[in-house]
Design an enzyme around this catalytic site. Structure first.
Site, PDB file in Angstrom:
ATOM      1  N   LYS A 125      -6.368   6.117   2.120  1.00  0.00           N
ATOM      2  CA  LYS A 125      -6.198   4.665   1.994  1.00  0.00           C
ATOM      3  C   LYS A 125      -6.188   4.019   3.381  1.00  0.00           C
ATOM      4  O   LYS A 125      -6.668   2.901   3.561  1.00  0.00           O
ATOM      5  CB  LYS A 125      -4.898   4.346   1.261  1.00  0.00           C
ATOM      6  CG  LYS A 125      -4.938   4.634  -0.246  1.00  0.00           C
ATOM      7  CD  LYS A 125      -3.710   4.023  -0.926  1.00  0.00           C
ATOM      8  CE  LYS A 125      -3.350   4.692  -2.240  1.00  0.00           C
ATOM      9  NZ  LYS A 125      -4.269   4.475  -3.338  1.00  0.00           N
ATOM     10  N   GLU A 209       2.594  -1.722   3.139  1.00  0.00           N
ATOM     11  CA  GLU A 209       1.932  -2.966   2.742  1.00  0.00           C
ATOM     12  C   GLU A 209       2.964  -3.994   2.371  1.00  0.00           C
ATOM     13  O   GLU A 209       4.020  -3.654   1.832  1.00  0.00           O
ATOM     14  CB  GLU A 209       1.025  -2.725   1.513  1.00  0.00           C
ATOM     15  CG  GLU A 209      -0.349  -2.243   1.867  1.00  0.00           C
ATOM     16  CD  GLU A 209      -1.248  -2.032   0.652  1.00  0.00           C
ATOM     17  OE1 GLU A 209      -0.848  -2.403  -0.469  1.00  0.00           O
ATOM     18  OE2 GLU A 209      -2.345  -1.495   0.842  1.00  0.00           O
ATOM     19  N   ARG A 302     -15.764   7.372  -7.847  1.00  0.00           N
ATOM     20  CA  ARG A 302     -16.027   8.154  -9.061  1.00  0.00           C
ATOM     21  C   ARG A 302     -16.139   7.199 -10.233  1.00  0.00           C
ATOM     22  O   ARG A 302     -15.956   5.990 -10.079  1.00  0.00           O
ATOM     23  CB  ARG A 302     -14.853   9.097  -9.318  1.00  0.00           C
ATOM     24  CG  ARG A 302     -13.542   8.316  -9.352  1.00  0.00           C
ATOM     25  CD  ARG A 302     -12.367   9.106  -9.830  1.00  0.00           C
ATOM     26  NE  ARG A 302     -11.110   8.448  -9.511  1.00  0.00           N
ATOM     27  CZ  ARG A 302     -10.538   7.490 -10.231  1.00  0.00           C
ATOM     28  NH1 ARG A 302     -11.130   7.047 -11.323  1.00  0.00           N
ATOM     29  NH2 ARG A 302      -9.387   6.951  -9.867  1.00  0.00           N
TER      30      ARG A 302
HETATM   31  P1  ADP Z   1      -3.129   4.346  -6.596  1.00  0.00           P
HETATM   32  O1  ADP Z   1      -4.276   4.860  -5.785  1.00  0.00           O
HETATM   33  O2  ADP Z   1      -1.943   5.260  -6.590  1.00  0.00           O
HETATM   34  O3  ADP Z   1      -3.535   3.935  -7.956  1.00  0.00           O
HETATM   35  P2  ADP Z   1      -3.307   1.612  -5.604  1.00  0.00           P
HETATM   36  O4  ADP Z   1      -3.256   1.290  -4.173  1.00  0.00           O
HETATM   37  O5  ADP Z   1      -4.620   1.585  -6.274  1.00  0.00           O
HETATM   38  O6  ADP Z   1      -2.614   3.039  -5.843  1.00  0.00           O
HETATM   39  O7  ADP Z   1      -2.309   0.667  -6.384  1.00  0.00           O
HETATM   40  C1  ADP Z   1      -1.977   0.858  -7.733  1.00  0.00           C
HETATM   41  C2  ADP Z   1      -1.223  -0.343  -8.263  1.00  0.00           C
HETATM   42  O8  ADP Z   1      -0.008  -0.551  -7.527  1.00  0.00           O
HETATM   43  C3  ADP Z   1      -1.952  -1.646  -8.140  1.00  0.00           C
HETATM   44  O9  ADP Z   1      -2.847  -1.862  -9.189  1.00  0.00           O
HETATM   45  C4  ADP Z   1      -0.814  -2.639  -8.146  1.00  0.00           C
HETATM   46  O10 ADP Z   1      -0.328  -2.858  -9.447  1.00  0.00           O
HETATM   47  C5  ADP Z   1       0.263  -1.926  -7.372  1.00  0.00           C
HETATM   48  N1  ADP Z   1       0.180  -2.307  -5.959  1.00  0.00           N
HETATM   49  C6  ADP Z   1      -0.544  -1.709  -4.991  1.00  0.00           C
HETATM   50  N2  ADP Z   1      -0.403  -2.324  -3.806  1.00  0.00           N
HETATM   51  C7  ADP Z   1       0.452  -3.337  -4.027  1.00  0.00           C
HETATM   52  C8  ADP Z   1       1.026  -4.355  -3.187  1.00  0.00           C
HETATM   53  N3  ADP Z   1       0.751  -4.419  -1.898  1.00  0.00           N
HETATM   54  N4  ADP Z   1       1.875  -5.249  -3.739  1.00  0.00           N
HETATM   55  C9  ADP Z   1       2.183  -5.177  -5.055  1.00  0.00           C
HETATM   56  N5  ADP Z   1       1.689  -4.262  -5.883  1.00  0.00           N
HETATM   57  C10 ADP Z   1       0.831  -3.340  -5.385  1.00  0.00           C
END
Ligand code: ADP
Length: 655
Positions: A125, A209, A302
């Site tokens: 990431k 974040e 993917r």
């Molecule tokens: P993963 O790869 O584990 O799925 P992601 O980065 O794609 O993680 O985030 C998954 C979910 O977590 C997002 O869809 C959102 O709901 C929540 N999320 C991620 N980043 C944030 C953020 N900065 N603030 C609030 N919610 C977040």
């Protein structure tokens, strides 16, 4: 010969390095394209649906994923044994493992996905966000630094401003993620996130974040080939989540301005172009509800679980496109030929118990009733065993309508009619979600489920009561031995040609508790009466299994596995009166299965006279006294009500 066999990189046989619904889904496209499919399976999956559907199936190891679906060596060995020329990784397992893609490349196998370089770049990431930022794609403000010391991270968290989100750089599936609301909780949360990341991904690097309060999750489906063509297939909204994991997904995203939509497409395409992406990929964004700035979150290199909603609105088979690209063929359509039609929503059906903290459920599937007019992608069927080894998602229900309103209504009906018997599922919970006004209105953010179901979910009391009543009706209908489909035929409960009332009190026990009801069997169709006097009769859902005293039934998304037993025989008093020494009567409703005496015979007290079967229990009725059989009122096969006279006995010599 297919066009794939003569493509620049010929493909004839595809090994699917996965299981469950996605393996079945890839096999389906292989069949349609005339390609040969190879399934792989662990010991836990020897009888699984994907194994039965593929042209060939090879065992790759024991149940443990690490030794089977995650074992690169085992999968490459299966590929070589099967003669496969390409590997489709599905999602999860090895699908985003750059080492696996590289191993395929080195073994001369076509990996159906992007290059190992692209996977590696987006697999972190931190790296992905750096690449996005360098390409001018906005990301969530935060910290991506190399200094991973607790002190540096705490300092950065304070700089960003609480609440912050700690994320595993190698993360996925919502794991290794912790929200921290203030400096005091930071150290403990960091430790927990790192431990989880280390365990799940073998890498405890984290990023920070800014936590976005009530955001929407938006994502763009990209598709690109090795000829420089790159297109988007519109966006999906996956805001309905539990523990950062998607539960419902839809396309297009509701209430999105054209300005934001354009930003999403532009940003996703920019990133795809920046990394020279090839194959299907998804660029994920997060945006404050009501905001206008979608921030890049991560890219999944993917096929996504939710790809069917995109297929529904575009009419494109994404797996086919992936195979084309892998074979070196160009995308079959350009951006201006790709159109969006209608609205699609997907619900993830999981073997879990939302009423028990979403605990995973295991067991054997007894029956699956798939509603009409929906797409149902699944890896299970009647007889499938759902074990504890893999993900609890057993199916996806996808609906497509002319607009969102139609899609929501089709989803409600689809969930109502879906029945998976034999195992607990989240269908009732999903149905309850769809019934919420905010769902219908499309006011969906990642906080929706927590807000709507703060105390978890339990079935609606009224719905539970009604379904239990139907279980009792199904049981009563099931008493008719002639009915091959008992609940569809009307049971004529007769006693010696004339109908006779019989009322039994049943105790209904299921996972949610128990209920006593009265069931009257006197008419053509039984009637269930509750203690408050209200009554239920009528039809029983198609998806009902009656096996003796066990009734499995599903309606409105709720499935019950009800144990039916006789609470008290309310006619027992009357029956006891009648069963004076001269009369043998039926102690409960059932079927006469044996008659051991003839009229006129002499019997001694205790001799077996009649055999009855009720609720799969066999009851033998004995002579209450010495005497002669004066009259026999029943024959083998008769359905008799409780208290019905069966045999009259007189003292020998009496008349
Ligand atoms: P993963 O790869 O584990 O799925 P992601 O980065 O794609 O993680 O985030 C998954 C979910 O977590 C997002 O869809 C959102 O709901 C929540 N999320 C991620 N980043 C944030 C953020 N900065 N603030 C609030 N919610 C977040």
């Amino acid at each position: 010969m297919t066009e794939f066999a003569t493509a620049p990189r010929p493909i004839r046989t595809i090994l699917i390095a996965n299981r469950g619904e996605i393996a079945c889904r890839v096999i389906r496209t292989c069949k349609r394209l005339g390609l040969s499919s190879v399934a792989v399976y662990s010991d836990a999956d020897a009888d699984a649906l994907h194994v039965r559907q593929a042209d060939q199936a090879l065992r790759i190891g024991p149940a443990s994923a690490a030794e089977s679906y995650l074992s690169i060596a085992a999968i490459l060995d299966a590929a070589s044994r099967s003669g496969a020329d390409a590997i489709h990784p599905g999602y999860g397992f090895l699908s985003e493992n750059a080492g696996f893609a590289r191993a395929c490349e080195e073994a001369g196998l076509i990996f159906i996905g992007p290059t190992s370089v692209a996977i590696a770049a987006m697999g972190s990431k931190i790296e992905a966000k750096k690449i996005a930022e360098a390409g001018g794609v906005p990301t969530v403000p935060g910290y991506l630094g190399a200094d991973q010391s607790a002190a540096a991270l705490a300092e950065q968290a304070a700089r960003i401003g609480f609440p912050v989100l700690i994320k595993a750089s190698a993360g996925g599936g919502g794991r290794g993620m912790r929200r921290v609301d203030g400096p005091e909780g930071f150290a403990a949360a960091l430790q927990a996130a790192k431990a989880e990341a280390k365990g799940a991904f073998g890498d405890d690097t984290v990023l920070l974040e800014k936590f976005i309060g009530n955001p929407r999750h938006l994502e763009v489906q990209l598709m690109s080939d090795t000829h420089g063509n790159l297109v988007h297939l519109f966006e999906r909204d996956c805001s309905v989540q539990r523990n950062n994991q998607k539960v419902f997904e839809e396309a297009p995203a509701p209430h999105l301005s054209e300005a934001v939509r354009t930003k999403l497409f532009d940003r996703a395409l920019t990133l795809g172009r920046t990394i020279g992406y090839t194959s299907a990929g998804t660029v994920e964004f997060i945006m404050e509800a009501g905001g206008s700035e979608p921030y890049f979150l991560e890219m999944n290199t993917r096929l996504q679980v939710e790809h069917p909603v995109t297929e529904a609105v575009t009419g494109i088979d994404l797996v086919e496109w992936q195979i084309r690209v892998a074979a070196g063929l160009p995308l079959p359509a350009g951006q201006d030929q790709i159109r969006l039609q209608g609205h699609a929503i997907e619900a993830r059906i999981a073997a879990e118990r939302p009423d028990r903290g979403y605990q995973p459920a295991t067991g054997r599937i007894q029956a699956v009733h798939v509603p009409r007019g929906v797409r149902f992608d699944t890896g299970i069927a009647a007889g499938s065993e759902v074990g504890p080894h893999y993900d609890s998602m057993i199916a996806k229900l996808i609906v497509h309508g002319a607009n969102r309103e139609h899609a929501v209504s089709a989803l409600a009906t689809g969930l109502d009619d879906l029945a998976v018997l034999g195992i607990g599922t989240n269908t009732g919970f999903l149905r309850a979600c769809v019934a919420r006004p905010d769902f219908a209105a499309g006011r969906l953010t990642t906080g929706f489920l927590a807000r709507e179901f703060p105390d978890g979910w339990t079935p609606d009391a009224e719905q539970l009561r009604a379904l239990r009543a139907q279980a009792a009706l199904a049981w009563a209908h099931g008493l008719d031995p002639a009915g091959d489909s008992p609940w569809q035929r009307r049971s004529a409960f007769r006693v010696m040609g004339k109908r006779r009332a019989a009322t039994v009190e049943l105790r209904l026990q299921d996972d949610y508790g128990e209920l006593d009801v009265m069931v009257r069997l006197e008419t053509d169709a039984p009637v269930v009466r509750f203690e408050d006097g209200t009554e239920v009769s009528g039809t029983i859902p198609a998806a009902t299994l009656v096996d003796g005293g066990r009734v499995q039934i599903s309606r409105g998304g709720l499935s019950l596995d009800v144990q039916v037993s006789l609470a008290i025989d309310v006619d027992a008093g009357a029956a006891a009166d009648a069963a004076s020494d001269n009369h043998v009567t039926a102690p409960l409703p059932g079927v006469v299965t044996g008659l051991f005496v003839e009229a006129g015979a002499l019997v001694a007290k205790g001799d077996s006279l009649v055999q009855m079967e009720a609720m799969k229990l066999v009851h033998t009725l004995a002579a209450p006294r010495d005497g002669r059989i004066a009259r026999i009122h029943c024959a083998v096969g008769d359905v008799v009500a409780s208290g019905a006279p069966l045999i009259d006995i007189t003292a020998d010599g009496e008349e």
